[in-house]
Design a protein around this motif. Structure first.
Motif, PDB file in Angstrom:
ATOM      1  N   CYS A 146      28.819   0.012 -35.445  1.00 38.16           N
ATOM      2  CA  CYS A 146      29.171   0.947 -34.375  1.00 38.16           C
ATOM      3  C   CYS A 146      28.839   2.388 -34.777  1.00 38.16           C
ATOM      4  O   CYS A 146      29.039   2.779 -35.941  1.00 38.16           O
ATOM      5  N   GLU A 177      36.688  -2.702 -37.199  1.00 37.70           N
ATOM      6  CA  GLU A 177      37.462  -3.297 -36.106  1.00 37.70           C
ATOM      7  C   GLU A 177      36.679  -4.424 -35.445  1.00 37.70           C
ATOM      8  O   GLU A 177      37.243  -5.482 -35.125  1.00 37.70           O
ATOM      9  N   ARG A 178      35.381  -4.216 -35.224  1.00 37.49           N
ATOM     10  CA  ARG A 178      34.544  -5.252 -34.607  1.00 37.49           C
ATOM     11  C   ARG A 178      34.426  -6.466 -35.522  1.00 37.49           C
ATOM     12  O   ARG A 178      34.429  -7.613 -35.063  1.00 37.49           O
ATOM     13  N   ARG A 179      34.328  -6.222 -36.828  1.00 34.17           N
ATOM     14  CA  ARG A 179      34.262  -7.351 -37.771  1.00 34.17           C
ATOM     15  C   ARG A 179      35.544  -8.170 -37.701  1.00 34.17           C
ATOM     16  O   ARG A 179      35.522  -9.402 -37.815  1.00 34.17           O
ATOM     17  N   SER A 226      35.358   1.834 -36.539  1.00 32.71           N
ATOM     18  CA  SER A 226      35.043   0.990 -35.385  1.00 32.71           C
ATOM     19  C   SER A 226      34.273  -0.256 -35.818  1.00 32.71           C
ATOM     20  O   SER A 226      34.460  -1.349 -35.262  1.00 32.71           O
ATOM     21  N   THR A 227      33.404  -0.084 -36.810  1.00 28.96           N
ATOM     22  CA  THR A 227      32.646  -1.222 -37.329  1.00 28.96           C
ATOM     23  C   THR A 227      33.586  -2.250 -37.946  1.00 28.96           C
ATOM     24  O   THR A 227      33.455  -3.459 -37.703  1.00 28.96           O
ATOM     25  N   GLN A 271      37.179  -8.750 -35.160  1.00 27.44           N
ATOM     26  CA  GLN A 271      37.119  -9.539 -33.927  1.00 27.44           C
ATOM     27  C   GLN A 271      36.099 -10.665 -34.019  1.00 27.44           C
ATOM     28  O   GLN A 271      35.875 -11.388 -33.052  1.00 27.44           O
ATOM     29  N   GLU A 280      28.744  -6.559 -36.055  1.00 32.71           N
ATOM     30  CA  GLU A 280      28.165  -5.407 -35.380  1.00 32.71           C
ATOM     31  C   GLU A 280      28.347  -4.124 -36.185  1.00 32.71           C
ATOM     32  O   GLU A 280      29.214  -4.040 -37.055  1.00 32.71           O
ATOM     33  N   CYS A 310      27.755   0.112 -30.106  1.00 37.23           N
ATOM     34  CA  CYS A 310      27.800  -0.932 -31.129  1.00 37.23           C
ATOM     35  C   CYS A 310      26.587  -1.850 -30.951  1.00 37.23           C
ATOM     36  O   CYS A 310      26.259  -2.250 -29.823  1.00 37.23           O
ATOM     37  N   LEU A 320      32.832 -10.203 -34.791  1.00 35.69           N
ATOM     38  CA  LEU A 320      31.517  -9.742 -34.368  1.00 35.69           C
ATOM     39  C   LEU A 320      30.803  -9.032 -35.512  1.00 35.69           C
ATOM     40  O   LEU A 320      31.347  -8.103 -36.101  1.00 35.69           O
TER      41      LEU A 320
END
Length: 221
Positions: free
Chosen positions: A205, A195-197, A192-193, A199, A203, A149, A201
């Motif tokens: 992935c 999921e990071r958003r 996954s991208t 959180q 980012e 990521c 972030l």
């Protein structure tokens, strides 16, 4: 005769105005570029913006010296204003990392006891052609799934993914240090991208499968 003179004068004025507008736009553009260059060359200023095909990388630590000669701005005086770049995944565009206020605040809220000092710099992404992604790589025997990521590209990309991930490259070439066998191209992992958003972030992935080294017992079931 007077009509042609007036028409010629109007054309001359129009051309002159166009030249002045173009000169003014160029001057403003040049001024903006000079300001950006000035910010990038100011060692004690905030982190400069990243360019096209670049991503921001971070380093955080809560064990840094608390009596630095060049301290970060209030209320972060216990943090040095800048440190050497450490742990860069992609090639860094600078050897110095600047104190990053937003990253420091984000980290202190989530990592007790909340004394971390965070720094950032820009790195050049190895943007790949999405057509080089091998969709059958994960179907091979003795492979392992890997993921990387990185921050979104602030100034855009030459090969961007579709909306809402237009600040992510459609595919990247993972650097050797993060993989057993980096492929020519790893595709954006949309799940996954997202999921990071979730959180908080910003980012992007990327996921791929690498051939697991013999004797490790690693591999996708």
């Amino acid at each position: 005769m007077g009509f042609f003179v007036r028409a010629s004068m109007r054309r001359a004025l129009a051309v002159g105005s166009g030249v002045m507008m173009a000169w003014g736009a160029a001057a403003c553009s040049g001024g903006s570029q000079k300001q950006a260059d000035s910010a990038a060359n100011k060692p004690d200023g905030p982190p400069p913006p990243c360019a096209r095909n670049e991503a921001r990388e971070y380093f955080c630590d809560d064990l840094l010296p608390t009596n630095a000669e060049q301290a970060a701005p209030e209320p972060y005086e216990t943090c040095p204003r800048n440190v050497d770049v450490k742990g860069s995944v992609f090639p860094a565009t600078s050897s110095s990392a600047r104190f990053d206020v937003p990253r420091t605040e984000w980290t202190r809220k989530r990592v007790p006891p909340g004394h971390a000092c965070c720094y950032s710099w820009c790195s050049k992404l190895d943007v790949a052609d999405v057509e080089q992604v091998d969709p059958a790589a994960c179907q091979q025997p003795n492979v392992m799934r890997e993921k990387l990521c990185v921050s979104t590209a602030e100034a855009g990309l030459s090969e961007a993914a579709p909306s809402p991930n237009e600040l992510c490259a459609a595919a990247l070439t993972p650097p050797p240090g993060v993989s057993f066998a980096p492929p020519k191209a790893a595709a954006l992992d949309v799940a996954s991208t997202a999921e990071r958003r979730g959180q908080g972030l910003s980012e992007c992935c990327y996921a791929w499968c690498s051939k697991a080294p013999l004797g490790t017992g690693l591999g996708a079931k």
